[in-house]
Write a protein that holds these residues in place. Structure first.
Motif, PDB file in Angstrom:
ATOM      1  N   TYR A 225       0.818  -1.201   0.000  1.00 24.35           N
ATOM      2  CA  TYR A 225       0.000   0.000   0.000  1.00 24.35           C
ATOM      3  C   TYR A 225       0.855   1.254   0.000  1.00 24.35           C
ATOM      4  O   TYR A 225       0.422   2.301  -0.501  1.00 24.35           O
ATOM      5  N   GLY A 226       2.057   1.189   0.549  1.00 28.76           N
ATOM      6  CA  GLY A 226       2.985   2.308   0.453  1.00 28.76           C
ATOM      7  C   GLY A 226       3.363   2.579  -0.995  1.00 28.76           C
ATOM      8  O   GLY A 226       3.462   3.728  -1.424  1.00 28.76           O
ATOM      9  N   PHE A 227       3.565   1.502  -1.755  1.00 32.08           N
ATOM     10  CA  PHE A 227       3.867   1.660  -3.176  1.00 32.08           C
ATOM     11  C   PHE A 227       2.694   2.304  -3.915  1.00 32.08           C
ATOM     12  O   PHE A 227       2.881   3.236  -4.706  1.00 32.08           O
ATOM     13  N   CYS A 228       1.484   1.815  -3.646  1.00 33.08           N
ATOM     14  CA  CYS A 228       0.299   2.376  -4.310  1.00 33.08           C
ATOM     15  C   CYS A 228       0.114   3.850  -3.953  1.00 33.08           C
ATOM     16  O   CYS A 228      -0.140   4.688  -4.832  1.00 33.08           O
ATOM     17  N   ALA A 229       0.249   4.181  -2.675  1.00 38.94           N
ATOM     18  CA  ALA A 229       0.100   5.571  -2.237  1.00 38.94           C
ATOM     19  C   ALA A 229       1.200   6.445  -2.826  1.00 38.94           C
ATOM     20  O   ALA A 229       0.944   7.568  -3.281  1.00 38.94           O
ATOM     21  N   GLY A 230       2.414   5.938  -2.825  1.00 40.20           N
ATOM     22  CA  GLY A 230       3.528   6.697  -3.369  1.00 40.20           C
ATOM     23  C   GLY A 230       3.395   6.952  -4.860  1.00 40.20           C
ATOM     24  O   GLY A 230       3.745   8.028  -5.353  1.00 40.20           O
TER      25      GLY A 230
ATOM     26  N   TYR B 291       8.385   9.101  -4.593  1.00 36.38           N
ATOM     27  CA  TYR B 291       7.489   9.029  -3.437  1.00 36.38           C
ATOM     28  C   TYR B 291       7.105   7.583  -3.137  1.00 36.38           C
ATOM     29  O   TYR B 291       6.897   7.231  -1.978  1.00 36.38           O
ATOM     30  N   ALA B 292       7.005   6.768  -4.159  1.00 38.20           N
ATOM     31  CA  ALA B 292       6.681   5.359  -3.943  1.00 38.20           C
ATOM     32  C   ALA B 292       7.737   4.700  -3.069  1.00 38.20           C
ATOM     33  O   ALA B 292       7.414   3.932  -2.159  1.00 38.20           O
ATOM     34  N   LEU B 293       8.986   4.998  -3.317  1.00 38.49           N
ATOM     35  CA  LEU B 293      10.066   4.444  -2.504  1.00 38.49           C
ATOM     36  C   LEU B 293      10.002   4.943  -1.069  1.00 38.49           C
ATOM     37  O   LEU B 293      10.168   4.166  -0.122  1.00 38.49           O
TER      38      LEU B 293
END
Length: 175
Positions: free
Chosen positions: A57-62, A76-78
Motif C-alpha cells: 500500500y505504500g507503493f500504491c500511495a507513493g 514518493y513510492a520508494l
C-alpha cells in the motif's frame, strides 16, 4: 475472494484520501502545511496488517503522489514503501487496540519522509538550514497529520477489522 474485497476497500480509501489531500485539504492549510493523508493510510495498514501490506500500500500511495508531486516516477513510492515497511516492522511492539501508538508511528513516518525529502531536495543542493526547514515545514506537517490521524485512523481500522470479521463469518457459513 475476501482478499480482493479488502484490497478494493483499501484502494478506495487511498483514492479518497488522495483526492482530499490534493484537492480539498489544500484550502485548509495551517502554517502552509497540508496533512499527509496518504501516509496515515499507509501507517494504518502497516500497523494492522504488517510490513508486507505496508510495502504494497505504500507503493500504491507513493505512485499516486508521484503522479501529482513527483519529479521522478517512483520517488514518493520508494519513500512511502520504506515508511510502510518500518511501521509494519514496529507493529509487533505495539498492541493493535492501542490508540496512541498509531499516532506515534504516523508522526515518526511523516518526520522520516520529510527528512528524506529535505536531504534529497535541499541538502544535496547546499541548503543547510535544517532548523528552518524543520520549524516551518516538517513540524507543522507532522502536528497537523497526527491531529487528523487521530480520527482517520479509527475509520481505517474499523473498515479493515470489519472486512476481517466479515471474512471469518463467511468462512463459518461454508463449514
Amino acid at each position: 475472494i475476501m482478499f480482493i474485497v479488502r484490497f478494493i476497500i483499501v484502494i478506495a480509501e487511498l483514492i479518497v484520501c488522495y483526492i482530499f489531500q490534493t484537492a480539498v485539504w489544500t484550502g485548509l492549510t495551517i502554517n502552509n502545511a497540508v496533512p499527509d493523508l496518504m501516509m496515515i493510510v499507509v501507517v494504518a495498514i502497516a500497523h494492522i496488517k504488517g510490513s508486507n501490506a505496508g510495502i504494497i500500500y505504500g507503493f500504491c500511495a507513493g505512485m499516486l503522489m508521484d503522479l501529482t508531486y513527483g519529479k521522478h516516477l517512483g520517488y514518493y513510492a520508494l519513500i512511502y514503501m520504506f515508511c510502510g515497511f518500518l511501521c509494519g516492522l514496529l507493529q509487533r511492539f505495539f498492541r493493535k487496540d492501542d490508540n496512541v501508538s498509531p499516532l506515534i508511528l504516523c508522526g515518526t513516518a511523516v518526520f522520516l519522509s520529510q527528512s528524506i525529502l529535505y536531504v534529497s531536495e535541499f541538502l544535496m543542493r547546499g541548503r543547510l538550514k535544517f532548523g528552518f526547514y524543520f520549524g516551518n515545514i516538517i513540524l507543522p506537517k507532522m502536528v497537523y497529520t497526527v491531529l487528523i490521524s487521530a480520527v482517520l485512523y479509527k475509520l481505517i481500522q474499523f473498515s479493515i477489522l470489519w472486512s476481517i470479521r466479515y471474512e471469518k463469518r463467511d468462512v463459518k457459513n461454508y463449514d
